[in-house]
Write an enzyme that holds these catalytic residues in place. Sequence first.
Site, PDB file in Angstrom:
ATOM      1  N   ASN A  81       0.807  -1.221   0.000  1.00 55.25           N
ATOM      2  CA  ASN A  81       0.000   0.000   0.000  1.00 55.25           C
ATOM      3  C   ASN A  81       0.842   1.274   0.000  1.00 55.25           C
ATOM      4  OD1 ASN A  81      -1.565  -2.084   2.155  1.00 55.25           O
ATOM      5  ND2 ASN A  81      -2.567  -1.547   0.251  1.00 55.25           N
ATOM      6  N   ILE A  89       0.973   6.802   0.072  1.00 51.99           N
ATOM      7  CA  ILE A  89       0.327   5.778   0.895  1.00 51.99           C
ATOM      8  C   ILE A  89      -1.129   5.636   0.484  1.00 51.99           C
ATOM      9  CG2 ILE A  89      -0.293   5.107   3.267  1.00 51.99           C
ATOM     10  CD1 ILE A  89       2.015   7.066   4.156  1.00 51.99           C
ATOM     11  N   CYS A  90      -1.550   4.405   0.237  1.00 53.22           N
ATOM     12  CA  CYS A  90      -2.959   4.118  -0.064  1.00 53.22           C
ATOM     13  C   CYS A  90      -3.631   3.703   1.240  1.00 53.22           C
ATOM     14  CB  CYS A  90      -3.068   3.006  -1.103  1.00 53.22           C
ATOM     15  SG  CYS A  90      -4.779   2.634  -1.543  1.00 53.22           S
ATOM     16  N   LEU A  91      -4.346   4.655   1.821  1.00 56.75           N
ATOM     17  CA  LEU A  91      -5.021   4.423   3.093  1.00 56.75           C
ATOM     18  C   LEU A  91      -6.319   5.218   3.069  1.00 56.75           C
ATOM     19  CD1 LEU A  91      -4.848   3.202   5.969  1.00 56.75           C
ATOM     20  CD2 LEU A  91      -3.604   5.253   6.667  1.00 56.75           C
TER      21      LEU A  91
END
Length: 157
Positions: A81, A89-91
């Site tokens: 991620n 950041i993939c959040l």
Amino acid sequence: MQASRARLFKEYKEVQREKVADPDIQLVCDDSNIFKWTALIKGPSETPYEGGVFQLAFSVPEQYPLQPPQVRFLTKIFHPNVHFKTGEICLDILKNAWSPAWTLQSVCRAIIALMAHPEPDSPLNCDSGNLLRSGDVRGFQSMAKMYTKLAAMPKKG
């Protein structure tokens, strides 16, 4: 903009008080710009990141806390991620699930939790995501440990 400055000053004061309370996170505000922060977070135990110290860069928008901060890893990390080159950041909480109740400190905690529990189905690092999706946990952990050792651990000299 006044509201965001007031909120950030309040968070700054809380961070000063909590320094001892949360030894895994060290948040620092830029001396000349309250909208720029950095954080040092410790890799969670019992993960390939254990023992590593990872630096994050925060760019806080003037509409904060109504809009989320932009956060990225400055330290290289092998994680599904996290974009390997840019540190993006993939959040969800940094995108569509943001709430003004979140603070910079709680964002750091969420990133530490993501480090411990990657989401390989929404990868920014496809190599990392593919290892986990194909069931090659050992391969993923080996790569993640190697990059942690190379990029996030103090060099012994």
